[in-house]
Every structure is written in structure tokens, then in C-alpha cells.
Enzyme design. Sequence first.
Site, PDB file in Angstrom:
ATOM      1  N   ASP A  43       1.715  -1.042  11.981  1.00  0.00           N
ATOM      2  CA  ASP A  43       0.395  -1.460  11.496  1.00  0.00           C
ATOM      3  C   ASP A  43       0.049  -2.891  11.908  1.00  0.00           C
ATOM      4  O   ASP A  43      -1.073  -3.356  11.652  1.00  0.00           O
ATOM      5  CB  ASP A  43       0.323  -1.338   9.975  1.00  0.00           C
ATOM      6  CG  ASP A  43       0.343   0.120   9.528  1.00  0.00           C
ATOM      7  OD1 ASP A  43      -0.067   0.989  10.320  1.00  0.00           O
ATOM      8  OD2 ASP A  43       0.790   0.382   8.391  1.00  0.00           O
ATOM      9  N   ARG A  83       2.915   5.965  -3.241  1.00  0.00           N
ATOM     10  CA  ARG A  83       4.083   6.753  -3.663  1.00  0.00           C
ATOM     11  C   ARG A  83       4.343   6.616  -5.163  1.00  0.00           C
ATOM     12  O   ARG A  83       4.819   7.568  -5.800  1.00  0.00           O
ATOM     13  CB  ARG A  83       5.308   6.322  -2.841  1.00  0.00           C
ATOM     14  CG  ARG A  83       5.243   6.817  -1.388  1.00  0.00           C
ATOM     15  CD  ARG A  83       6.123   5.981  -0.481  1.00  0.00           C
ATOM     16  NE  ARG A  83       6.225   6.509   0.878  1.00  0.00           N
ATOM     17  CZ  ARG A  83       5.313   6.319   1.844  1.00  0.00           C
ATOM     18  NH1 ARG A  83       4.203   5.643   1.599  1.00  0.00           N
ATOM     19  NH2 ARG A  83       5.515   6.808   3.058  1.00  0.00           N
ATOM     20  N   LYS A 112       0.830  -1.209   0.000  1.00  0.00           N
ATOM     21  CA  LYS A 112       0.000   0.000   0.000  1.00  0.00           C
ATOM     22  C   LYS A 112       0.864   1.258   0.000  1.00  0.00           C
ATOM     23  O   LYS A 112       0.617   2.196  -0.755  1.00  0.00           O
ATOM     24  CB  LYS A 112      -0.938  -0.030   1.213  1.00  0.00           C
ATOM     25  CG  LYS A 112      -1.868   1.156   1.315  1.00  0.00           C
ATOM     26  CD  LYS A 112      -3.130   0.823   2.069  1.00  0.00           C
ATOM     27  CE  LYS A 112      -2.925   0.651   3.552  1.00  0.00           C
ATOM     28  NZ  LYS A 112      -2.677   1.939   4.262  1.00  0.00           N
ATOM     29  N   SER A 113       1.888   1.287   0.841  1.00  0.00           N
ATOM     30  CA  SER A 113       2.735   2.487   0.940  1.00  0.00           C
ATOM     31  C   SER A 113       3.414   2.768  -0.394  1.00  0.00           C
ATOM     32  O   SER A 113       3.481   3.916  -0.855  1.00  0.00           O
ATOM     33  CB  SER A 113       3.806   2.280   2.014  1.00  0.00           C
ATOM     34  OG  SER A 113       3.211   2.184   3.278  1.00  0.00           O
ATOM     35  N   SER A 130       6.767   9.114  12.343  1.00  0.00           N
ATOM     36  CA  SER A 130       5.735   9.082  11.303  1.00  0.00           C
ATOM     37  C   SER A 130       6.338   9.215   9.912  1.00  0.00           C
ATOM     38  O   SER A 130       6.876  10.269   9.549  1.00  0.00           O
ATOM     39  CB  SER A 130       4.716  10.205  11.520  1.00  0.00           C
ATOM     40  OG  SER A 130       3.874  10.286  10.379  1.00  0.00           O
ATOM     41  N   GLN A 148       4.546   9.258   7.318  1.00  0.00           N
ATOM     42  CA  GLN A 148       3.670  10.142   6.538  1.00  0.00           C
ATOM     43  C   GLN A 148       4.105  11.588   6.684  1.00  0.00           C
ATOM     44  O   GLN A 148       4.155  12.331   5.697  1.00  0.00           O
ATOM     45  CB  GLN A 148       2.213   9.967   7.003  1.00  0.00           C
ATOM     46  CG  GLN A 148       1.648   8.592   6.667  1.00  0.00           C
ATOM     47  CD  GLN A 148       0.260   8.363   7.239  1.00  0.00           C
ATOM     48  OE1 GLN A 148      -0.311   9.239   7.882  1.00  0.00           O
ATOM     49  NE2 GLN A 148      -0.275   7.184   7.004  1.00  0.00           N
ATOM     50  N   ARG A 166      -7.699  -2.904   9.502  1.00  0.00           N
ATOM     51  CA  ARG A 166      -6.842  -3.858  10.229  1.00  0.00           C
ATOM     52  C   ARG A 166      -7.547  -4.418  11.469  1.00  0.00           C
ATOM     53  O   ARG A 166      -7.288  -5.536  11.883  1.00  0.00           O
ATOM     54  CB  ARG A 166      -5.502  -3.226  10.582  1.00  0.00           C
ATOM     55  CG  ARG A 166      -4.752  -2.793   9.311  1.00  0.00           C
ATOM     56  CD  ARG A 166      -3.273  -2.650   9.448  1.00  0.00           C
ATOM     57  NE  ARG A 166      -2.738  -1.899   8.328  1.00  0.00           N
ATOM     58  CZ  ARG A 166      -2.472  -2.395   7.114  1.00  0.00           C
ATOM     59  NH1 ARG A 166      -2.666  -3.676   6.861  1.00  0.00           N
ATOM     60  NH2 ARG A 166      -2.016  -1.632   6.146  1.00  0.00           N
TER      61      ARG A 166
HETATM   62  C1  S3P Z   1       2.475   4.847   6.237  1.00  0.00           C
HETATM   63  C2  S3P Z   1       2.984   5.260   7.453  1.00  0.00           C
HETATM   64  C3  S3P Z   1       2.432   4.838   8.747  1.00  0.00           C
HETATM   65  C4  S3P Z   1       1.497   3.632   8.600  1.00  0.00           C
HETATM   66  C5  S3P Z   1       0.566   3.778   7.435  1.00  0.00           C
HETATM   67  C6  S3P Z   1       1.342   3.906   6.145  1.00  0.00           C
HETATM   68  C7  S3P Z   1       3.103   5.334   5.010  1.00  0.00           C
HETATM   69  O1  S3P Z   1       1.681   5.914   9.283  1.00  0.00           O
HETATM   70  O2  S3P Z   1       0.775   3.450   9.798  1.00  0.00           O
HETATM   71  O3  S3P Z   1      -0.285   2.646   7.332  1.00  0.00           O
HETATM   72  O4  S3P Z   1       2.844   4.767   3.918  1.00  0.00           O
HETATM   73  O5  S3P Z   1       3.893   6.294   5.090  1.00  0.00           O
HETATM   74  P1  S3P Z   1       2.360   7.050  10.209  1.00  0.00           P
HETATM   75  O6  S3P Z   1       3.209   7.901   9.381  1.00  0.00           O
HETATM   76  O7  S3P Z   1       1.183   7.814  10.789  1.00  0.00           O
HETATM   77  O8  S3P Z   1       3.117   6.291  11.266  1.00  0.00           O
END
Ligand code: S3P
Length: 449
Positions: free
Chosen positions: A327, A33, A28-29, A174, A176, A402
Amino acid sequence: MSGHGAALPMTSHKSGPLRGQADVPGDKSISHRSLILGALSLGETRIQGLLEGDDVLDTGKAMQAFGAEVINHGGGAWSVHGVGVGGFAEPDHVIDCGNSGTGVRLIMGAMATSPIAATFTGDGSLNKRPMGRVTDPLALFGAQSYGRSEGRLPLTLIGAAQALPVRYEVPMPSAQVKSAVLLAGLNAPGQTVVIEKEATRDHTERMLVGFGAELTVEQTDAGRVITLTGQPELRPQDIIVPRDPSSAAFPVCAALIVEGSDVLVPNIGLNPTRAGLFYTLQEMGADLTFENMREEGGEPVADLRAKYSPDMQGIAVPPERAASMIDEYPILSVVASFAHGVTRMHGVKELRVKESDRIEAMATGLRAAGVTVQDGPDWWHVHGLGGAVKGGALAATHLDHRIAMSFLILGMGAREGMSIDDGGPVATSFPIFEPLMAALGASIARTSE
Ligand code: S3P
């Protein structure tokens, strides 16, 4: 299953042995991107194995709204015709990021240094989540935001017309937030520096380098110091999205708790910033092995083989490992319920601001299923029952994929099964979860049908 429609109650029952191969979807990440960086490069990025979950599809729609062309060629093959760094157009409608914190936070970063405005919204879960953690650093670039209290969505962001580069120490672990700052730094002149005390998933850094940005990472006493040189011309890429270790966690953990199981989950990336769960399970005594260890695209990859493991012991999960398995705590808490002794999870405050308050959501459902759970602001303890989990309860999933999948897995090993109020959100990250688990031998059904 859709996270946007009517609730979809589901039940899983104690299941026969789970056997076979589980081909889980793309990461997913990396999928988010791929679409965003594809949109920020000039020309055609081709993507294989994109996760076609609601979260990622919402990001694809958003990239179109900002002027990129996103094309689905079928069979997991997609292409993005990007507009280049600084080339985003102003969207003519509200950007709905659905359930996805990653989507909205990364996209806000990507537009924050362009002279355009955009309004963002999401579903009932996303609109409760904190956005100040992203709008605060974006303000340092010169972007302005107007949201609800505590920066929550719906929110309008006005990008900086003349962005300044930024030096920013991320106050919480984080990826994100780190990524939003780096993506904003792309269209700021000079060097943007991001410092993170604890390493979080590093896909943005790796992919930016792959797309041709000048980016260095230095490990110092203050943490990881990431330096990005702004205003590069990003080159379109051919991307093969690896399978998602966070999705692999579900069939792996199901095999560990269901008697007689033996499941192979092939081609899973073991990037150290993502693989913490698998090492934790091994420390608990899980029969989990990494077969065919190899390197692909610079990342360690293995086939995971998980077998029924009735003798797992609870452990204290090292807090410094939290970011690499953030996660996976919900499904770990299910495995912990079936282990012997107490599993102690500390340093996990971030779990309270995910798609739901994941400590609260899991603790409540686990208690209803007969498991003793203690919790505090940034910790929780799960008292394992050595396989004798009762189940037989209805768990609320709070629009959190989840949480939904974790309780369905619990029901496959519990004496009386387990129900959830809404399996719809599963489609955000793992749209083939139901058929994949059923093919392994899981007893799982939509109870509304
Ligand atoms: C993610 C970062 C994580 C994760 C999320 C995906 C990402 O969040 O929990 O499912 O793709 O950068 P946080 O940045 O809030 O930790």
C-alpha cells in the site's frame, strides 16, 4: 471528507518545516478484522482505538446486517456482541462495502459457509475490482456466486449449507484472499489449509489464534502453510488496535521531502509483514530512526522520527519486499521523485488492481508534475529530481485515498504545489489527515471552499 459525496478538490502548497508529533489513527486491517472476528465470537468483544474511517464503518454496518450488535461508545471505544461461528443471520438488505476491498472480501469469506444469501455492492472503484480471486476458492467450500463479468460486484453469494474443508494455494500475494479462505474455513468441519508462496500481512492468523482458534503456520519449501481447524468456539476479546503503519507513511514521507522538518510518529507497529517501506526509506538514505523500540501484544512497536533528507538516493526495491509495503508504493514514488537517481520498483502487478490502477494513477500525476516515470505491466521506474520537483498540476485520484494523500504530500515539497480532483476518499482510511498535516505546518486546503 466522505468518499461517497460530491468531489472535493484540494490543493497543497510548498510548506514551511513540518514539526511536531503526528498521532495517526488505528490500523485499518486490524480494525476490519476486530469487527468481523468479534461478530463471529459468542459474547462481547471490546475494541479500543478502532479506525473510524468509512471503510471500517461500512464493515461495522455489515456485521449488524448479519446479526451482530455493534456499539460505538465514543472516543474510539467500540463493542461487538457476536453471534458465534455459523451464527450469521441472512441480511435483509444489500451490503454496501463502499470503497473497501478488504471489507467485502473478508465478509464474503465469513458468510460463505453459512446457509444464507447476501448481495454485495460498493462504490465506483470497488465495483471494478476483481472478486473472482475470492469467489473461486469460496466455490470449493460449496458457496455459489452470481456477479457481473469477471466476478465483479454487485454480486450475490449463497453460502454452502454443508461446507467442505478446503486446501487452497493462493495464486497471487493477497492477504485478503488468504483471509477470506480462512474465515470461510471457520465454519467448515475438519482442517482448512491455505498455502501462500510469499508471506502477506498475517493479522488474520494472529487474531484467529487470539480469539481461540486452533491454527498453525509452517514454513515449507512451498511457502507458508496455514492449517485451521474448523468449527471452533471463538472467545470474545479485548482488543487495542495499534496505529496504522500505512497511515504513518504519509507524515513520515512528508517530513523527508519538506525542508527543515522533524516529525515524530509514535506507537507504530513494525510487524515485518507491514514495515517494508520504512526499511526501503532507510536504504535510500532517509533520516528515519526507530526510537523506543519495544514489544506490545507480541508485535514490535516503535516511535518513528523522520527528518528532512535532501540526500536520498534511488534504489532497486527488492521485489520480495513488495507484499510488506504494497500500500506504500504511491507515497514511495513521491519520495523517489525528490531523491537523486532512479528508484526501480518491480514485481508489483497487484498495484494495478487496488482502489485504482496505482501505477497508472501515480505515473500520470507525476509526469504532469514534471517527473519522468517509465512503467510496464508489473514494474515502474521513477527518475528522481533531487528535490527540484515542479508540481503545479492537477492529479486525478480515481476514488483512491492513497493516490489523493500522496499527491497532497508531493505538493508540500514541490515548487508550485499540487492539486487533486477529489480528496473525499481520504476519509476511508485517514479521516484526520487534513487537521493532522496542518498541525504539523502543512499548507493544505479544500479548493472548492
Ligand atoms: C489488506 C490486504 C492488502 C492491502 C489492503 C489491506 C488486508 O490487499 O492492499 O489495503 O487488510 O488484508 P491484497 O490482499 O489485495 O493484497
